[in-house]
Motif scaffolding. Structure first.
Motif, mmCIF file in Angstrom:
data_model
loop_
_atom_site.group_PDB
_atom_site.id
_atom_site.type_symbol
_atom_site.label_atom_id
_atom_site.label_comp_id
_atom_site.label_asym_id
_atom_site.label_seq_id
_atom_site.Cartn_x
_atom_site.Cartn_y
_atom_site.Cartn_z
ATOM 1 N N UNK A 129 35.790 37.602 31.354
ATOM 2 C CA UNK A 129 36.303 37.090 32.625
ATOM 3 C C UNK A 129 35.258 37.154 33.725
ATOM 4 N N UNK A 130 34.176 37.928 33.497
ATOM 5 C CA UNK A 130 33.254 38.278 34.571
ATOM 6 C C UNK A 130 31.846 37.709 34.403
ATOM 7 N N UNK A 131 31.651 36.765 33.493
ATOM 8 C CA UNK A 131 30.390 36.040 33.429
ATOM 9 C C UNK A 131 30.597 34.663 34.037
ATOM 10 N N UNK A 132 29.508 33.962 34.264
ATOM 11 C CA UNK A 132 29.596 32.623 34.843
ATOM 12 C C UNK A 132 30.482 31.729 33.985
ATOM 13 N N UNK A 133 31.444 31.108 34.604
ATOM 14 C CA UNK A 133 32.396 30.258 33.899
ATOM 15 C C UNK A 133 33.692 30.960 33.549
ATOM 16 N N UNK A 134 33.711 32.284 33.619
ATOM 17 C CA UNK A 134 34.929 33.049 33.365
ATOM 18 C C UNK A 134 35.806 33.100 34.599
ATOM 19 N N UNK A 135 37.102 33.335 34.404
ATOM 20 C CA UNK A 135 38.016 33.330 35.543
ATOM 21 C C UNK A 135 39.276 34.115 35.210
ATOM 22 N N UNK A 136 39.989 34.506 36.267
ATOM 23 C CA UNK A 136 41.299 35.147 36.168
ATOM 24 C C UNK A 136 42.267 34.334 37.004
ATOM 25 N N UNK A 137 43.390 33.954 36.415
ATOM 26 C CA UNK A 137 44.383 33.132 37.105
ATOM 27 C C UNK A 137 45.702 33.892 37.202
ATOM 28 N N UNK A 138 46.241 33.986 38.400
ATOM 29 C CA UNK A 138 47.587 34.518 38.571
ATOM 30 C C UNK A 138 47.696 36.003 38.840
ATOM 31 N N UNK A 155 39.035 31.964 30.469
ATOM 32 C CA UNK A 155 39.971 32.049 31.588
ATOM 33 C C UNK A 155 41.152 32.903 31.156
ATOM 34 N N UNK A 156 41.351 34.005 31.862
ATOM 35 C CA UNK A 156 42.471 34.903 31.591
ATOM 36 C C UNK A 156 43.617 34.505 32.513
ATOM 37 N N UNK A 157 44.798 34.263 31.940
ATOM 38 C CA UNK A 157 45.956 33.828 32.712
ATOM 39 C C UNK A 157 47.036 34.902 32.669
#
Length: 219
Positions: free
Chosen positions: A105-114, A189-191
């Motif tokens: 989730x914490x490298x370029x392109x990774x994300x956390x949603x919600x 991407x972690x949702x």
């Protein structure tokens, strides 16, 4: 989740580890296998009188070792981890000769949603604290979406005091890194989950922090 895994990796064996929960998880998984004619590719392991994320992952790893699998992928069953990313983890493990591939989730392109800001702060603090103290070679040391080479897992000595909770995620990464394993990260991407509650509450965060100090002492 099972349908998504089957679509992403049709030849994979899906193992559902259930801590004898009363919500019918095990029977639903068996029913899915029967209805889709894939009993050989959907396995269910029910643990009696045992609890804990770490213990469940460790039990699944042992099944992979005992049955001679090449790769072992772990992901949460609440759809926070998208099965569509599985082929990328597997392909990266093979193409980059990695021993562990972390869905990060914490490298370029990774994300956390919600996630609410409190959850982001707690996760970020635990991750940074663990990564720094244990000198782990990844930016996401607390995420459980991973692909492992089973031969590397089989080569680890049994821990004298294994973590049964959330801290097992950090413990296995530390032990592999200490043995010279090659670790690679790919962005995911972690949702936030649609149902249920997180295993990472304040008491579990405290236990995880104390376990980090124990692991640090045994390095």
């Amino acid at each position: 989740m099972l349908a998504g895994i089957r679509q992403a990796l049709p030849e994979a064996v899906c193992l559902v580890v259930d801590d004898n929960s009363p919500d019918g998880t095990a029977e639903m998984a068996r029913e899915f296998a029967r209805e889709n004619g894939c009993e050989q590719n959907v396995w269910v392991k029910v643990r009696e009188d045992e609890r804990g994320l770490g213990g469940a992952i460790r039990a699944a790893m042992q099944v992979a070792i005992d049955n001679g699998f090449d790769l072992f992928c772990n992901l949460d069953a609440d759809l926070s981890h998208d099965p569509v990313d599985l082929p990328r983890l597997v392909e990266t493990c093979l193409s980059e000769n990695a021993d562990v591939v972390v869905g990060s989730r914490y490298v370029s392109g990774g994300a956390i949603v919600g996630w609410p800001w409190r959850r982001r702060v707690m996760s970020g603090m635990i991750n940074g604290f663990t990564r720094t103290l244990l000198r782990l070679p990844v930016r996401d040391a607390s995420g459980s979406y991973r692909c492992y080479r089973v031969e590397r897992l089989a080569g680890l000595d049994p821990p004298r005091n294994p973590s049964d909770g959330y801290a097992f995620i950090q413990e296995v990464l530390m032990r592999l890194h200490r043995e010279g394993a090659r670790c690679v990260e790919v962005p995911i991407t972690f949702t936030e989950r649609r149902h249920g509650t997180s295993k990472l509450d304040l008491p579990e965060a405290v236990r995880s922090g104390l376990t980090v100090f124990r692991l640090l002492a045994t390095r």
